[in-house]
Design an enzyme around this catalytic site. Sequence first.
Site, PDB file in Angstrom:
ATOM      1  N   GLU A   1     -21.144   1.666 -14.500  1.00  0.00           N
ATOM      2  CA  GLU A   1     -20.026   2.315 -15.205  1.00  0.00           C
ATOM      3  C   GLU A   1     -18.695   2.231 -14.461  1.00  0.00           C
ATOM      4  O   GLU A   1     -17.631   2.311 -15.080  1.00  0.00           O
ATOM      5  CB  GLU A   1     -20.360   3.790 -15.494  1.00  0.00           C
ATOM      6  CG  GLU A   1     -20.406   4.681 -14.270  1.00  0.00           C
ATOM      7  CD  GLU A   1     -20.664   6.146 -14.631  1.00  0.00           C
ATOM      8  OE1 GLU A   1     -21.623   6.428 -15.371  1.00  0.00           O
ATOM      9  OE2 GLU A   1     -19.887   7.007 -14.157  1.00  0.00           O
TER      10      GLU A   1
ATOM     11  N   ILE B   1     -28.192  22.384 -14.598  1.00  0.00           N
ATOM     12  CA  ILE B   1     -27.960  21.748 -15.905  1.00  0.00           C
ATOM     13  C   ILE B   1     -29.262  21.668 -16.697  1.00  0.00           C
ATOM     14  O   ILE B   1     -29.275  21.889 -17.912  1.00  0.00           O
ATOM     15  CB  ILE B   1     -27.318  20.350 -15.717  1.00  0.00           C
ATOM     16  CG1 ILE B   1     -25.908  20.520 -15.126  1.00  0.00           C
ATOM     17  CG2 ILE B   1     -27.254  19.599 -17.037  1.00  0.00           C
ATOM     18  CD1 ILE B   1     -25.235  19.218 -14.713  1.00  0.00           C
TER      19      ILE B   1
ATOM     20  N   THR C   1     -27.754  11.996 -18.902  1.00  0.00           N
ATOM     21  CA  THR C   1     -26.414  12.517 -18.606  1.00  0.00           C
ATOM     22  C   THR C   1     -26.278  12.762 -17.101  1.00  0.00           C
ATOM     23  O   THR C   1     -25.359  13.460 -16.678  1.00  0.00           O
ATOM     24  CB  THR C   1     -26.142  13.841 -19.353  1.00  0.00           C
ATOM     25  OG1 THR C   1     -27.130  14.803 -18.971  1.00  0.00           O
ATOM     26  CG2 THR C   1     -26.152  13.660 -20.859  1.00  0.00           C
ATOM     27  N   SER C   2     -27.199  12.194 -16.297  1.00  0.00           N
ATOM     28  CA  SER C   2     -27.186  12.490 -14.850  1.00  0.00           C
ATOM     29  C   SER C   2     -26.467  11.410 -14.040  1.00  0.00           C
ATOM     30  O   SER C   2     -25.306  11.585 -13.681  1.00  0.00           O
ATOM     31  CB  SER C   2     -28.600  12.683 -14.335  1.00  0.00           C
ATOM     32  OG  SER C   2     -28.897  14.052 -14.318  1.00  0.00           O
ATOM     33  N   ARG C   3     -27.156  10.340 -13.735  1.00  0.00           N
ATOM     34  CA  ARG C   3     -26.546   9.231 -13.010  1.00  0.00           C
ATOM     35  C   ARG C   3     -27.159   7.931 -13.508  1.00  0.00           C
ATOM     36  O   ARG C   3     -28.375   7.834 -13.705  1.00  0.00           O
ATOM     37  CB  ARG C   3     -26.779   9.355 -11.497  1.00  0.00           C
ATOM     38  CG  ARG C   3     -25.886  10.365 -10.800  1.00  0.00           C
ATOM     39  CD  ARG C   3     -24.399   9.957 -10.784  1.00  0.00           C
ATOM     40  NE  ARG C   3     -23.547  10.948 -10.180  1.00  0.00           N
ATOM     41  CZ  ARG C   3     -22.942  11.954 -10.822  1.00  0.00           C
ATOM     42  NH1 ARG C   3     -23.075  12.094 -12.113  1.00  0.00           N
ATOM     43  NH2 ARG C   3     -22.168  12.805 -10.167  1.00  0.00           N
TER      44      ARG C   3
ATOM     45  N   ASP D   1     -24.715   8.978 -21.157  1.00  0.00           N
ATOM     46  CA  ASP D   1     -23.364   9.412 -20.782  1.00  0.00           C
ATOM     47  C   ASP D   1     -22.979   8.786 -19.444  1.00  0.00           C
ATOM     48  O   ASP D   1     -21.836   8.886 -19.015  1.00  0.00           O
ATOM     49  CB  ASP D   1     -23.308  10.943 -20.681  1.00  0.00           C
ATOM     50  CG  ASP D   1     -21.892  11.451 -20.450  1.00  0.00           C
ATOM     51  OD1 ASP D   1     -20.978  11.008 -21.189  1.00  0.00           O
ATOM     52  OD2 ASP D   1     -21.683  12.280 -19.543  1.00  0.00           O
TER      53      ASP D   1
ATOM     54  N   HIS E   1     -19.148   9.017 -19.659  1.00  0.00           N
ATOM     55  CA  HIS E   1     -19.229  10.047 -18.611  1.00  0.00           C
ATOM     56  C   HIS E   1     -18.309  11.230 -18.934  1.00  0.00           C
ATOM     57  O   HIS E   1     -17.399  11.557 -18.168  1.00  0.00           O
ATOM     58  CB  HIS E   1     -18.889   9.446 -17.241  1.00  0.00           C
ATOM     59  CG  HIS E   1     -19.519  10.194 -16.100  1.00  0.00           C
ATOM     60  ND1 HIS E   1     -20.075   9.582 -15.018  1.00  0.00           N
ATOM     61  CD2 HIS E   1     -19.700  11.521 -15.895  1.00  0.00           C
ATOM     62  CE1 HIS E   1     -20.553  10.485 -14.179  1.00  0.00           C
ATOM     63  NE2 HIS E   1     -20.336  11.677 -14.703  1.00  0.00           N
ATOM     64  N   GLN E   2     -18.559  11.846 -20.079  1.00  0.00           N
ATOM     65  CA  GLN E   2     -17.703  12.957 -20.513  1.00  0.00           C
ATOM     66  C   GLN E   2     -18.435  14.283 -20.546  1.00  0.00           C
ATOM     67  O   GLN E   2     -17.896  15.278 -21.033  1.00  0.00           O
ATOM     68  CB  GLN E   2     -17.083  12.650 -21.885  1.00  0.00           C
ATOM     69  CG  GLN E   2     -18.070  12.680 -23.055  1.00  0.00           C
ATOM     70  CD  GLN E   2     -17.385  12.493 -24.399  1.00  0.00           C
ATOM     71  OE1 GLN E   2     -17.098  11.378 -24.800  1.00  0.00           O
ATOM     72  NE2 GLN E   2     -17.122  13.581 -25.109  1.00  0.00           N
TER      73      GLN E   2
ATOM     74  N   PHE F   1     -18.966  16.444 -18.358  1.00  0.00           N
ATOM     75  CA  PHE F   1     -18.244  17.508 -17.632  1.00  0.00           C
ATOM     76  C   PHE F   1     -16.940  17.891 -18.315  1.00  0.00           C
ATOM     77  O   PHE F   1     -16.306  18.871 -17.905  1.00  0.00           O
ATOM     78  CB  PHE F   1     -17.896  17.011 -16.218  1.00  0.00           C
ATOM     79  CG  PHE F   1     -16.813  15.959 -16.238  1.00  0.00           C
ATOM     80  CD1 PHE F   1     -17.103  14.651 -16.553  1.00  0.00           C
ATOM     81  CD2 PHE F   1     -15.490  16.306 -15.997  1.00  0.00           C
ATOM     82  CE1 PHE F   1     -16.104  13.690 -16.617  1.00  0.00           C
ATOM     83  CE2 PHE F   1     -14.474  15.344 -16.052  1.00  0.00           C
ATOM     84  CZ  PHE F   1     -14.784  14.036 -16.367  1.00  0.00           C
TER      85      PHE F   1
HETATM   86  P1  NAD Z   1     -28.978  20.956  -9.450  1.00  0.00           P
HETATM   87  O1  NAD Z   1     -28.962  20.629  -8.003  1.00  0.00           O
HETATM   88  O2  NAD Z   1     -28.709  22.368  -9.873  1.00  0.00           O
HETATM   89  O3  NAD Z   1     -30.391  20.537 -10.087  1.00  0.00           O
HETATM   90  C1  NAD Z   1     -30.988  19.296  -9.842  1.00  0.00           C
HETATM   91  C2  NAD Z   1     -32.493  19.504  -9.921  1.00  0.00           C
HETATM   92  O4  NAD Z   1     -33.107  18.222  -9.784  1.00  0.00           O
HETATM   93  C3  NAD Z   1     -33.043  20.399  -8.802  1.00  0.00           C
HETATM   94  O5  NAD Z   1     -33.854  21.410  -9.372  1.00  0.00           O
HETATM   95  C4  NAD Z   1     -33.856  19.442  -7.934  1.00  0.00           C
HETATM   96  O6  NAD Z   1     -34.981  20.060  -7.335  1.00  0.00           O
HETATM   97  C5  NAD Z   1     -34.259  18.405  -8.967  1.00  0.00           C
HETATM   98  N1  NAD Z   1     -34.678  17.140  -8.404  1.00  0.00           N
HETATM   99  C6  NAD Z   1     -34.239  16.512  -7.280  1.00  0.00           C
HETATM  100  N2  NAD Z   1     -34.877  15.312  -7.155  1.00  0.00           N
HETATM  101  C7  NAD Z   1     -35.721  15.204  -8.205  1.00  0.00           C
HETATM  102  C8  NAD Z   1     -36.643  14.204  -8.618  1.00  0.00           C
HETATM  103  N3  NAD Z   1     -36.818  13.081  -7.929  1.00  0.00           N
HETATM  104  N4  NAD Z   1     -37.341  14.421  -9.765  1.00  0.00           N
HETATM  105  C9  NAD Z   1     -37.182  15.572 -10.474  1.00  0.00           C
HETATM  106  N5  NAD Z   1     -36.331  16.542 -10.126  1.00  0.00           N
HETATM  107  C10 NAD Z   1     -35.601  16.354  -8.999  1.00  0.00           C
HETATM  108  O7  NAD Z   1     -27.951  19.942 -10.118  1.00  0.00           O
HETATM  109  P2  NAD Z   1     -27.262  20.099 -11.555  1.00  0.00           P
HETATM  110  O8  NAD Z   1     -25.984  20.846 -11.417  1.00  0.00           O
HETATM  111  O9  NAD Z   1     -28.283  20.562 -12.533  1.00  0.00           O
HETATM  112  O10 NAD Z   1     -26.862  18.579 -11.855  1.00  0.00           O
HETATM  113  C11 NAD Z   1     -27.864  17.606 -12.126  1.00  0.00           C
HETATM  114  C12 NAD Z   1     -27.213  16.232 -12.151  1.00  0.00           C
HETATM  115  O11 NAD Z   1     -26.343  16.138 -13.273  1.00  0.00           O
HETATM  116  C13 NAD Z   1     -26.288  15.937 -10.959  1.00  0.00           C
HETATM  117  O12 NAD Z   1     -27.015  15.464  -9.859  1.00  0.00           O
HETATM  118  C14 NAD Z   1     -25.353  14.903 -11.503  1.00  0.00           C
HETATM  119  O13 NAD Z   1     -25.884  13.620 -11.212  1.00  0.00           O
HETATM  120  C15 NAD Z   1     -25.388  15.127 -13.007  1.00  0.00           C
HETATM  121  N6  NAD Z   1     -24.091  15.562 -13.556  1.00  0.00           N
HETATM  122  C16 NAD Z   1     -23.561  14.851 -14.588  1.00  0.00           C
HETATM  123  C17 NAD Z   1     -22.356  15.241 -15.158  1.00  0.00           C
HETATM  124  C18 NAD Z   1     -21.743  14.498 -16.318  1.00  0.00           C
HETATM  125  O14 NAD Z   1     -20.544  14.650 -16.565  1.00  0.00           O
HETATM  126  N7  NAD Z   1     -22.499  13.722 -17.067  1.00  0.00           N
HETATM  127  C19 NAD Z   1     -21.688  16.361 -14.651  1.00  0.00           C
HETATM  128  C20 NAD Z   1     -22.267  17.076 -13.602  1.00  0.00           C
HETATM  129  C21 NAD Z   1     -23.475  16.663 -13.057  1.00  0.00           C
END
Ligand code: NAD
Length: 337
Positions: free
Chosen positions: A268, A160, A237-239, A263, A300-301, A303
Amino acid sequence: MMDSTPRIYFYSAQKYDQAFFEAANTAHGFDLAYTDAPLNADTARLADGAEVICAFVNDTLDAACLRALADAGVRTVALRCAGFNHVDLPEAKRLGLAVVSVPAYSPEAVAEHTLALILTLNRNTHRAYARVREGDFNLKGLLGFNLNGRTVGLIGTGRIGVATARVLSGLGVALLGYDVYENPAFKALGGQYVALDDLYARADIISLHCPLTESNHYMINAESIARMRDGVMLVNTSRGGLVDTEAVIAALKSKKVGHLALDVYEQESDVFFRDLSDEILADDTLSRLLTFPNVLITGHQGFFTQEAMTQIAEVTLQNVAAVSRDEACDNELTRRL
Ligand code: NAD
């Protein structure tokens, strides 16, 4: 090995989940059953008779819940999401439960939502939309800033993060990245890896794209915010657990943080994916956030696109099919422990 057509019991299921899973199931013929109840230790027994349960981001898959699922005869936990910070994987392994997830589905969906949040906040279109509908065409308070020439810092440059770098790269911004691993795809887009402190000091916009782990809980806190530029825009948009919400509220009040887009939100699970429009919001922290004109919250939209939902449904059912045939499944998290 399971029967050829195991029953899959879906928790936290909305109408749209059913529509996408029913469509994907035409290729499999599983027996699908749904509840809108969230999964936790109390609701686990609802899965009685199902060999597979399907759970989402805000379900609580702690040790007690997993034990109750195993007692109810469940053998496979299929997550219809990428993140698995809400699952006690070692306990699942001990119980002999297979846990599968959907690690990669349309990273562009979340990246494009991130871009939408940034472009909304930097031009105040969320306020303009409401104002114009009321017949007020005044520009007061709508002054924005150009993205061209600004610096964006991405924390996490995986799927992402890189997709976000790609959509941002057409806007004339400088891209800084921080990750525990360097991704050549980020560098190929002109991105520059820097130390986290350097990113905090230089970025006008900071966007989080790393998973939530024990070591980065509340990585955005009073101390890290103090190291950022005055008026920084923060986007998550992560967690939700990556951000100390009370610290961000203090920084919004002092104007250290100039814009905030969320997001995801640490509490939540009590609120998101529900219609609470007729109720009194019990969460005072979220209520406070909603009062700021420079805060944009979506439920949380990231995705939630047709493409991502189709992939989530298809990959989830493929995961279940592989496990039910005792085949190696790359998406089985418990196999990696
Ligand atoms: P991914 O595994 O492809 O990439 C995550 C990256 O974060 C990796 O490169 C990893 O090395 C890095 N990382 C791990 N720990 C770290 C830290 N402490 N500091 C910096 N970088 C670190 O995952 P992705 O598919 O890119 O997804 C990323 C996040 O997005 C998911 O973990 C999830 O929480 C979130 N997400 C949110 C939604 C949404 O609807 N808002 C949907 C999907 C995923």
